[in-house]
Design an enzyme around this catalytic site. Sequence first.
Site, PDB file in Angstrom:
ATOM      1  N   GLY A  44      -8.387 -37.119   2.800  1.00 53.39           N
ATOM      2  CA  GLY A  44      -8.787 -37.990   3.230  1.00 53.39           C
ATOM      3  C   GLY A  44      -9.310 -39.138   2.256  1.00 53.39           C
ATOM      4  N   THR A  45      -8.805 -39.221   1.316  1.00 54.78           N
ATOM      5  CA  THR A  45      -9.091 -39.887   0.023  1.00 54.78           C
ATOM      6  C   THR A  45      -9.017 -41.546   0.427  1.00 54.78           C
ATOM      7  OG1 THR A  45      -7.162 -39.778  -1.140  1.00 54.78           O
ATOM      8  CG2 THR A  45      -9.077 -38.183  -1.647  1.00 54.78           C
ATOM      9  N   HIS A  92      -7.968 -38.019  -8.588  1.00 56.39           N
ATOM     10  CA  HIS A  92      -8.218 -36.472  -7.971  1.00 56.39           C
ATOM     11  C   HIS A  92      -8.329 -35.318  -9.357  1.00 56.39           C
ATOM     12  CE1 HIS A  92      -6.368 -37.935  -4.344  1.00 56.39           C
ATOM     13  NE2 HIS A  92      -5.293 -38.581  -4.999  1.00 56.39           N
ATOM     14  N   SER A 122      -0.548 -31.481   5.435  1.00 54.40           N
ATOM     15  CA  SER A 122      -0.612 -32.883   4.788  1.00 54.40           C
ATOM     16  C   SER A 122       0.009 -33.137   3.444  1.00 54.40           C
ATOM     17  CB  SER A 122      -2.048 -33.626   4.867  1.00 54.40           C
ATOM     18  OG  SER A 122      -2.020 -34.888   4.569  1.00 54.40           O
ATOM     19  N   TYR A 181     -13.823 -34.336   5.970  1.00 53.27           N
ATOM     20  CA  TYR A 181     -12.889 -34.862   6.760  1.00 53.27           C
ATOM     21  C   TYR A 181     -13.168 -34.708   8.063  1.00 53.27           C
ATOM     22  CZ  TYR A 181      -8.277 -36.335   8.664  1.00 53.27           C
ATOM     23  OH  TYR A 181      -7.325 -36.929   9.566  1.00 53.27           O
ATOM     24  N   MET A 220      -5.908 -48.831  10.151  1.00 57.11           N
ATOM     25  CA  MET A 220      -5.701 -48.698   8.566  1.00 57.11           C
ATOM     26  C   MET A 220      -4.075 -48.476   8.296  1.00 57.11           C
ATOM     27  SD  MET A 220      -8.167 -46.154   6.655  1.00 57.11           S
ATOM     28  CE  MET A 220      -7.187 -46.101   5.316  1.00 57.11           C
TER      29      MET A 220
END
Length: 275
Positions: A44-45, A92, A122, A181, A220
Amino acid sequence: GHEHKVRSYDGKLVPPFEEKGYREMRDLQLRDDDILLCGYPKTGTHWTWEVVSMIVRKEGEISKVGKKSTFLELGLGKLMDGIPSPRVLSSHMWFDYLPKQISDKKTKLILTVRNPKDTAVSYHNHHVALKALQLYDGPFKNWFQLYMDGQVEYGTFFDYYKDWDNVIKSKPDLSILVVNYEDLKEDLPREIRKIADFLQISLDDQLVEDIAKAAGFEGMKKAYLDLKNFIFKTFFRKGDVGDWKNWFTVAQSERVDEAMKALQGTRFQNLRYTL
Ligand code: A3P
């Protein structure tokens, strides 16, 4: 087999960006008000980055530039100087590879985390969607194996958060907020307030509401597609908690439950991975 394109930097697996980004981030000159967003890929960055960016801008509108504009791995060099303060930097990488000045500058760190099963799904879909980059293309079964073996960019999820837990325990002066998240999904306005408190920024109720609205999945997604970079399609797939149940076998699920034992006694021990 199914090829997986990664590069090695200092013995660690990282995405195949140029080496210069990894090398230069260590010496990046930080500003006093920089904020650094960290987290394992797919936790969820992008979502969190946009939320933080709206909080610091005090604006309920998605940024025009996206997280990529401050992603340290890209080795943006002088471009970093042109980013208006307060910068919301992102990476990251493990703590030991991040800018040395973090400790001196008391840089505020925000660390995203998500349950390791949805993260695996994901991450797999991210690679499949990026077929054109020929990073990886294969079935989930093979991906899962690589993910558990740490043969993916940034190694295993479990090592990654174990490392952060060690950092948090050994550096009590560090200013760090962990964002889940699943918590964002549960109550976004509550989490927006939490992040704003951490950053010592006051928001009125209307602004909290506006930010939560703008940070919704569809909004988004649309904003990022407007950035006209095909790569962004992959960052807005489903946005759900528990999609892993559509992908995992019982044996795979048990393997993650087992691996989670490595995080017992850490602040990540209660990730909601059995939801
Ligand atoms: P899924 O692949 O499960 O859909 P990252 O930004 O770290 O790459 O993480 C990507 C994941 O965050 C994707 O998960 C994506 O759909 C999800 N995501 C992005 N924006 C979101 C939003 N506004 N609300 C919920 N999930 C979002």
